[in-house]
Design an enzyme around this catalytic site. Sequence first.
Site, PDB file in Angstrom:
ATOM      1  N   GLY B 127       0.824  -1.204   0.000  1.00 27.13           N
ATOM      2  CA  GLY B 127       0.000   0.000   0.000  1.00 27.13           C
ATOM      3  C   GLY B 127       0.862   1.260   0.000  1.00 27.13           C
ATOM      4  N   SER B 129       1.227   3.508  -3.341  1.00 26.78           N
ATOM      5  CA  SER B 129       0.684   4.521  -4.252  1.00 26.78           C
ATOM      6  C   SER B 129      -0.700   4.984  -3.821  1.00 26.78           C
ATOM      7  CB  SER B 129       0.588   3.952  -5.663  1.00 26.78           C
ATOM      8  OG  SER B 129       1.835   3.463  -6.076  1.00 26.78           O
ATOM      9  N   GLU B 245      13.305  -4.043  -4.878  1.00 29.56           N
ATOM     10  CA  GLU B 245      12.293  -4.408  -5.874  1.00 29.56           C
ATOM     11  C   GLU B 245      12.896  -4.356  -7.274  1.00 29.56           C
ATOM     12  OE1 GLU B 245       8.993  -1.686  -5.960  1.00 29.56           O
ATOM     13  OE2 GLU B 245       7.878  -2.831  -7.459  1.00 29.56           O
ATOM     14  N   ASN B 378       9.921   4.211 -15.843  1.00 32.33           N
ATOM     15  CA  ASN B 378      11.190   4.342 -16.551  1.00 32.33           C
ATOM     16  C   ASN B 378      11.676   5.787 -16.593  1.00 32.33           C
ATOM     17  OD1 ASN B 378      11.057   1.644 -16.812  1.00 32.33           O
ATOM     18  ND2 ASN B 378      11.208   1.572 -19.046  1.00 32.33           N
ATOM     19  N   GLU B 379      10.749   6.725 -16.479  1.00 28.55           N
ATOM     20  CA  GLU B 379      11.172   8.132 -16.391  1.00 28.55           C
ATOM     21  C   GLU B 379      11.874   8.368 -15.045  1.00 28.55           C
ATOM     22  OE1 GLU B 379       8.069   7.140 -17.472  1.00 28.55           O
ATOM     23  OE2 GLU B 379       8.772   7.422 -19.531  1.00 28.55           O
TER      24      GLU B 379
HETATM   25  C1  LIG Z   1      -0.264  -2.867 -12.913  1.00 22.22           C
HETATM   26  C2  LIG Z   1       0.245  -2.005 -11.814  1.00 22.22           C
HETATM   27  C3  LIG Z   1       0.492  -2.558 -10.580  1.00 22.22           C
HETATM   28  C4  LIG Z   1       0.915  -1.754  -9.512  1.00 22.22           C
HETATM   29  N1  LIG Z   1       1.053  -2.318  -8.270  1.00 22.22           N
HETATM   30  C5  LIG Z   1       1.289  -1.502  -7.205  1.00 22.22           C
HETATM   31  C6  LIG Z   1       1.238  -2.011  -5.884  1.00 22.22           C
HETATM   32  O1  LIG Z   1       1.021  -3.198  -5.653  1.00 22.22           O
HETATM   33  N2  LIG Z   1       1.402  -1.155  -4.851  1.00 22.22           N
HETATM   34  C7  LIG Z   1       1.654   0.174  -5.048  1.00 22.22           C
HETATM   35  O2  LIG Z   1       1.817   0.888  -4.081  1.00 22.22           O
HETATM   36  N3  LIG Z   1       1.714   0.695  -6.293  1.00 22.22           N
HETATM   37  C8  LIG Z   1       1.531  -0.115  -7.382  1.00 22.22           C
HETATM   38  N4  LIG Z   1       1.547   0.414  -8.655  1.00 22.22           N
HETATM   39  C9  LIG Z   1       1.661   1.856  -8.818  1.00 22.22           C
HETATM   40  C10 LIG Z   1       2.894   2.333  -9.534  1.00 22.22           C
HETATM   41  O3  LIG Z   1       3.988   2.302  -8.710  1.00 22.22           O
HETATM   42  C11 LIG Z   1       2.578   3.749 -10.074  1.00 22.22           C
HETATM   43  O4  LIG Z   1       1.707   3.578 -11.146  1.00 22.22           O
HETATM   44  C12 LIG Z   1       3.806   4.483 -10.500  1.00 22.22           C
HETATM   45  O5  LIG Z   1       4.504   4.911  -9.397  1.00 22.22           O
HETATM   46  C13 LIG Z   1       3.478   5.703 -11.380  1.00 22.22           C
HETATM   47  O6  LIG Z   1       2.562   6.525 -10.757  1.00 22.22           O
HETATM   48  P1  LIG Z   1       1.258   7.047 -11.513  1.00 22.22           P
HETATM   49  O7  LIG Z   1       0.619   5.890 -12.128  1.00 22.22           O
HETATM   50  O8  LIG Z   1       0.469   7.866 -10.570  1.00 22.22           O
HETATM   51  O9  LIG Z   1       1.804   7.964 -12.680  1.00 22.22           O
HETATM   52  P2  LIG Z   1       2.296   9.470 -12.559  1.00 22.22           P
HETATM   53  O10 LIG Z   1       3.233   9.602 -11.440  1.00 22.22           O
HETATM   54  O11 LIG Z   1       1.144  10.368 -12.607  1.00 22.22           O
HETATM   55  O12 LIG Z   1       3.136   9.602 -13.876  1.00 22.22           O
HETATM   56  C14 LIG Z   1       2.578   9.779 -15.177  1.00 22.22           C
HETATM   57  C15 LIG Z   1       3.712   9.857 -16.170  1.00 22.22           C
HETATM   58  O13 LIG Z   1       4.556  10.968 -15.851  1.00 22.22           O
HETATM   59  C16 LIG Z   1       5.898  10.538 -15.653  1.00 22.22           C
HETATM   60  N5  LIG Z   1       6.512  11.402 -14.655  1.00 22.22           N
HETATM   61  C17 LIG Z   1       6.043  11.687 -13.418  1.00 22.22           C
HETATM   62  N6  LIG Z   1       6.869  12.542 -12.803  1.00 22.22           N
HETATM   63  C18 LIG Z   1       7.879  12.807 -13.653  1.00 22.22           C
HETATM   64  C19 LIG Z   1       9.055  13.611 -13.599  1.00 22.22           C
HETATM   65  N7  LIG Z   1       9.349  14.305 -12.525  1.00 22.22           N
HETATM   66  N8  LIG Z   1       9.866  13.646 -14.671  1.00 22.22           N
HETATM   67  C20 LIG Z   1       9.577  12.916 -15.788  1.00 22.22           C
HETATM   68  N9  LIG Z   1       8.486  12.141 -15.888  1.00 22.22           N
HETATM   69  C21 LIG Z   1       7.651  12.077 -14.842  1.00 22.22           C
HETATM   70  C22 LIG Z   1       5.762   9.106 -15.218  1.00 22.22           C
HETATM   71  O14 LIG Z   1       6.956   8.383 -15.443  1.00 22.22           O
HETATM   72  C23 LIG Z   1       4.634   8.635 -16.114  1.00 22.22           C
HETATM   73  O15 LIG Z   1       5.139   8.378 -17.392  1.00 22.22           O
HETATM   74  C24 LIG Z   1       1.154  -0.381  -9.728  1.00 22.22           C
HETATM   75  C25 LIG Z   1       0.934   0.163 -11.006  1.00 22.22           C
HETATM   76  C26 LIG Z   1       0.482  -0.623 -12.029  1.00 22.22           C
HETATM   77  C27 LIG Z   1       0.241  -0.005 -13.364  1.00 22.22           C
END
Ligand SMILES: Cc1cc2nc3c(=O)[nH]c(=O)nc-3n(C[C@H](O)[C@H](O)[C@H](O)COP(=O)(O)OP(=O)(O)OC[C@H]3O[C@@H](n4cnc5c(N)ncnc54)[C@H](O)[C@@H]3O)c2cc1C
Lengths: 382, 392
Positions: B127, B129, B245, B378-379
């Site tokens: 838990g 995100s 991880e 990857n960013e």
């Molecule tokens: C299938 C799946 C399983 C997951 N499982 C878990 C889980 O079990 N537990 C958990 O806690 N989380 C989990 N996650 C969450 C995951 O870690 C987040 O999706 C991830 O951290 C990205 O956050 P976001 O989706 O809010 O995207 P955002 O942070 O909103 O990002 C959107 C885009 O902007 C880019 N970006 C953001 N900030 C910057 C920056 N400063 N510079 C350049 N680019 C940037 C990102 O790389 C992305 O391309 C999971 C996600 C997925 C898709």
Amino acid sequence: MDFTFDTEQHALREAVAGLLQRAYDPEKRRAVTKDDPGFDEKVWSQLAEMGVLGLPFAEEDGGMGAGHAEVALVATEVGRVLAPEPFVEAVVLAGGLVADVGTAEQRAELLGPLSEGSSLLVFAHAEPGNRWTPTATGVTATRSGDGWTLSGVKEPVPSGARADVLVVSAAVDGGTGLFVVRGDAAGLTRDGYRSHDGTRAARVTLDGTPAELLGEDATDRTAAVELALARATVAYAHEAVGAMETALTTTSEYLKTRKQFGVPLSRFQALTFRAADMYVSLELVRSIALWATMVVDAPDSTPEQVLAAADRARLQTSKAGRHIGKEAIQLHGGIGVTAEYSVGHYTSRLTAIDHLLGDGAWAADRLARTVDAHPYVEALPA
Amino acid sequence: MQLHLSPEDQAFRDEMRTFFTTQISQSIRDDVAAHREVTKESYVEAQRILNAAGLAVPHWPAEWGGRDWTPLQRHIWREEMQLAAVPEPLAFNASMIGPVIAAFGNQEQKERFLPATANLDIWWCQGFSEPDAGSDLASLRTAAVRDGEDWVVNGQKTWTTLGQYADWIFCLVRTDPTAEKKQRGISLLVFPMDTPGVTLRPIELLDGGFEVNEVFFEDVRVPAENLIGEENRGWDYAKFLLGNERVGIARVGATKRMIADAKEHAAQISSGGRPLIEDPSMRTRITELENELLALELTALRVVSNSSDGKPNPASSVLKLRGSELQQAATELLVDIAGPLSLASFADDDATDVPEWARSTTPEYLNYRKVSIYGGSNEVQRTIIAGTILGL
Ligand SMILES: Cc1cc2nc3c(=O)[nH]c(=O)nc-3n(C[C@H](O)[C@H](O)[C@H](O)COP(=O)(O)OP(=O)(O)OC[C@H]3O[C@@H](n4cnc5c(N)ncnc54)[C@H](O)[C@@H]3O)c2cc1C
């Protein structure tokens, strides 16, 4: 060369865009694609009322006598909202074959009802053992009295379970013939299922199924199939352009509104530059798609020119669709891979379009055979 | 420098290979290999067999089930497991919360959680995100307020993978909203998923599957003893955890298996009158992918042998970045080999002549877009490479 559309064409676009945008937002599309037939029969009828389903057919066959420029406009609007109605599949591909090969009687009998929306026509061509060939080998046709019977398996057939009438390709002496099979024909079994993009496809099993020959003669129709596939490919390129455009605008919008680190994502040049690259891909594929449509519509284009233009459109569509489809998801982050949000469905449809009639690598292989036949590629014929 | 595996490592590899291919049931490994949904029972069964043989948590401290293996042996272990299509020990347990509790938990917590975590008697979910805290994890808002002997948790998590199977959640919560730096006021709390006030909403993904969830907390009471480590130091533990991880996330063995499958399928597909595998552009494409993967594997070996202090090397970002890209490239290759057959995605077995592998390709391709998003996008990895390694 002129890339602009005239007033009538603009009016057509506005009308279709209005209809489809009222019919579909991401939620409505999800609801509609949940149940069979995977599209909205009401929308299909409305498209018919607008004349859209008869666009490319001659007026004496019950159509509108328009060209592929009009088809392109409609396909773009279909792609823009991911309308799941099988416009390219039924009108451009199956209808196109009947228009080209059918007798006057068959054209009137099949294209009229298709244009009116009362009979859905699809082309059953793909076979599990064949890969993007214009020929048929898995389904064979046999003479039986005055008529014919077909046996074998076609799959996957887009909208194959819902179709009222199927145009079926089958091996005949000396090549590939085309046949008309009614949905209620004996010995016809259709197993429908959902594809990843929300549309439906089917396995169509023919077992001594009575069929009517399309056209006068049981000759090889490979060339006609190839041409119809090429035109459908060009129409798909426009559908893909519409989809890519929405994928990009959705992404740009998201970058402006999604905040992380206290600022909108659009503050990160690492992301905005990638959106800019998506725009470059989009404009390049749009140009090739429009050019290919002009080649299809030009009265003096040879079949070879149409096929080559379709392959060039296909190659560019494949590249751009993959680029834009992947980046649209990536720039969204997690929300991009959910079924509840729209953008991933665009990637899914782009992936489907890429693999329905031949992907980019396949087109590149075909084009590669001709590299030494020209010093350079001529965009502007004399 | 030495190319060959030592005789001991060679024997170690044989031992791993034999174990994975004989001790874990074929049907479970078939499900993994065919990209079918692996059931909770299968995960548990596999992990318990591994754990009984000391193969579930070899990277943990020896007293809690760890093995005194070299980094190379750990690599071989993971690689062989992936090649044999064994469901890997649940990452939330084995790579995330386990090592954190082992490093930062008190003795009571270690005894209470570590054996059960290694054996998958407790299924953990992560838990971290939240809707507004993705890449910017430190901005998380789920709050824990002290009330007597309890913490009272309110807020929301999202993307919680397999939360529907989970017995417990490890959760980053804000315990000091007044801290000057937002990273400072965060703590790590663990609690059962059936605690009153915890609710789950499944999220459907593009492949039609339900592997992630939203998790809501409404006045969830958590005993104070369930705080791991020190109050307000949760961010340090999270960084430790995320570094771990990333190491396993290159998934070289899994990608190798996908490529091997792809070649087999390409030999069965006829294209232009000959097997697709004979197509020169297909061969070039596979060759390039194999070469990238070799380079990645060698880098994994090189990085791993550099980080014997147990701390994740910043170069692990390279592994995550390129590893995810190559996994995605392999899934794309499979879609292209399936070609038109990929459209039969959701056909039932008795409604189609299209083989199962071909049907699964596009859903899998779409699902795998996630691997460049989670585990630090990857960013984020590029930001780490540019900042931590290149000093930019
Ligand atoms: C299938 C799946 C399983 C997951 N499982 C878990 C889980 O079990 N537990 C958990 O806690 N989380 C989990 N996650 C969450 C995951 O870690 C987040 O999706 C991830 O951290 C990205 O956050 P976001 O989706 O809010 O995207 P955002 O942070 O909103 O990002 C959107 C885009 O902007 C880019 N970006 C953001 N900030 C910057 C920056 N400063 N510079 C350049 N680019 C940037 C990102 O790389 C992305 O391309 C999971 C996600 C997925 C898709």
